[in-house]
Design an enzyme around this catalytic site. Sequence first.
Site, PDB file in Angstrom:
ATOM      1  N   LYS A 257      28.345   8.619   6.579  1.00  0.00           N
ATOM      2  CA  LYS A 257      26.178   8.642   5.385  1.00  0.00           C
ATOM      3  C   LYS A 257      26.193   7.123   5.053  1.00  0.00           C
ATOM      4  O   LYS A 257      24.753   7.409   4.636  1.00  0.00           O
ATOM      5  CB  LYS A 257      27.950   8.445   3.528  1.00  0.00           C
ATOM      6  CG  LYS A 257      28.971   7.420   3.773  1.00  0.00           C
ATOM      7  CD  LYS A 257      29.615   7.997   2.433  1.00  0.00           C
ATOM      8  CE  LYS A 257      30.587   7.095   2.421  1.00  0.00           C
ATOM      9  NZ  LYS A 257      31.502   7.662   0.880  1.00  0.00           N
TER      10      LYS A 257
ATOM     11  N   LEU B 235      33.807  14.937  13.861  1.00  0.00           N
ATOM     12  CA  LEU B 235      33.248  15.958  13.539  1.00  0.00           C
ATOM     13  C   LEU B 235      31.699  15.957  12.944  1.00  0.00           C
ATOM     14  O   LEU B 235      31.039  16.695  12.535  1.00  0.00           O
ATOM     15  CB  LEU B 235      33.356  16.341  11.574  1.00  0.00           C
ATOM     16  CG  LEU B 235      35.148  16.820  11.594  1.00  0.00           C
ATOM     17  CD1 LEU B 235      35.271  17.047  10.131  1.00  0.00           C
ATOM     18  CD2 LEU B 235      35.639  18.229  12.371  1.00  0.00           C
TER      19      LEU B 235
ATOM     20  N   ASN C 276      34.640  17.393  24.536  1.00  0.00           N
ATOM     21  CA  ASN C 276      35.513  17.746  22.754  1.00  0.00           C
ATOM     22  C   ASN C 276      36.794  19.267  23.118  1.00  0.00           C
ATOM     23  O   ASN C 276      36.195  19.541  23.580  1.00  0.00           O
ATOM     24  CB  ASN C 276      34.430  18.658  22.047  1.00  0.00           C
ATOM     25  CG  ASN C 276      34.424  18.518  20.873  1.00  0.00           C
ATOM     26  OD1 ASN C 276      35.257  18.059  20.118  1.00  0.00           O
ATOM     27  ND2 ASN C 276      34.544  19.733  20.622  1.00  0.00           N
TER      28      ASN C 276
ATOM     29  N   HIS D 178      38.212  22.178  20.940  1.00  0.00           N
ATOM     30  CA  HIS D 178      37.155  22.956  19.711  1.00  0.00           C
ATOM     31  C   HIS D 178      38.838  24.079  19.698  1.00  0.00           C
ATOM     32  O   HIS D 178      39.145  24.673  20.793  1.00  0.00           O
ATOM     33  CB  HIS D 178      36.557  23.538  20.342  1.00  0.00           C
ATOM     34  CG  HIS D 178      35.755  24.554  19.277  1.00  0.00           C
ATOM     35  ND1 HIS D 178      34.699  24.350  18.314  1.00  0.00           N
ATOM     36  CD2 HIS D 178      35.709  26.148  19.045  1.00  0.00           C
ATOM     37  CE1 HIS D 178      34.511  25.071  17.540  1.00  0.00           C
ATOM     38  NE2 HIS D 178      35.490  26.517  17.317  1.00  0.00           N
TER      39      HIS D 178
ATOM     40  N   ASP E 229      28.525  23.203  20.327  1.00  0.00           N
ATOM     41  CA  ASP E 229      29.762  23.779  21.391  1.00  0.00           C
ATOM     42  C   ASP E 229      29.826  24.642  22.327  1.00  0.00           C
ATOM     43  O   ASP E 229      29.828  25.497  22.979  1.00  0.00           O
ATOM     44  CB  ASP E 229      30.337  24.493  20.561  1.00  0.00           C
ATOM     45  CG  ASP E 229      31.283  24.136  19.150  1.00  0.00           C
ATOM     46  OD1 ASP E 229      31.982  22.766  19.632  1.00  0.00           O
ATOM     47  OD2 ASP E 229      31.665  24.419  18.047  1.00  0.00           O
TER      48      ASP E 229
ATOM     49  N   GLU F 203      46.337  22.698  21.343  1.00  0.00           N
ATOM     50  CA  GLU F 203      45.841  21.682  22.054  1.00  0.00           C
ATOM     51  C   GLU F 203      46.021  20.260  22.230  1.00  0.00           C
ATOM     52  O   GLU F 203      46.001  19.486  23.271  1.00  0.00           O
ATOM     53  CB  GLU F 203      44.653  21.375  20.391  1.00  0.00           C
ATOM     54  CG  GLU F 203      43.916  22.094  19.653  1.00  0.00           C
ATOM     55  CD  GLU F 203      42.936  21.875  18.765  1.00  0.00           C
ATOM     56  OE1 GLU F 203      42.719  20.517  18.242  1.00  0.00           O
ATOM     57  OE2 GLU F 203      42.927  23.074  17.306  1.00  0.00           O
TER      58      GLU F 203
END
Length: 203
Positions: A60, A87, A104, A106, A147, A176
Amino acid sequence: MFKIAVLISGGGSNLQTIIDGIENNHLNCSIEYVISDKAGTFGIERAKKHNIKTFVFEKKEYGDALSGKILEVLDGKVDLIVLAGYLSILKGDIIKRFKNRIINIHPSLIPSFCGKGMYGIKVHEKALEYGVKITGCTVHFVDEGTDTGSIIIQKAVEVHDNDTPETLQKRVLVEEHKALPEAIKLISEEKVKVEERRILINR
């Protein structure tokens, strides 16, 4: 020594499996940095406990400049960037500078249930909604898409008739925790060869 940076957004359970792999000598690596895009994550506490250098660059606050800020810290300092439940989407120069050096994890078998908006529990909700019998997780290289990079490792998980998104998520997470250290080990030992979209592994 093969140097890595781990990017996180939450509790850092995948980060912990990498730390454990290093400490039990399964991985011949060092974690140089852990970077979070959120303040107050437990993953940062895990890193500090193991005396790993940490940064928090809040999404942010940095917005579109986030990827550039991360590149500024990591350029020339690490061999591999590992997204472990991170994320935010990496964009721009960092993808070019670290081509085939960002991975990454997923929580589905790509190309199913992936892409924009597909993260966390949402992935498992979609898998159950669709009625698949097999799901799992995928470790892939990161490219300019979401992805869409080449697949390195996939682990399958059977879907049970009485599964909820939460129970399915827990079983996929177990896989994972195996897949991510395995991918890091293969890359660090130079056993991964990229041939266009296909990844060849010399085991």
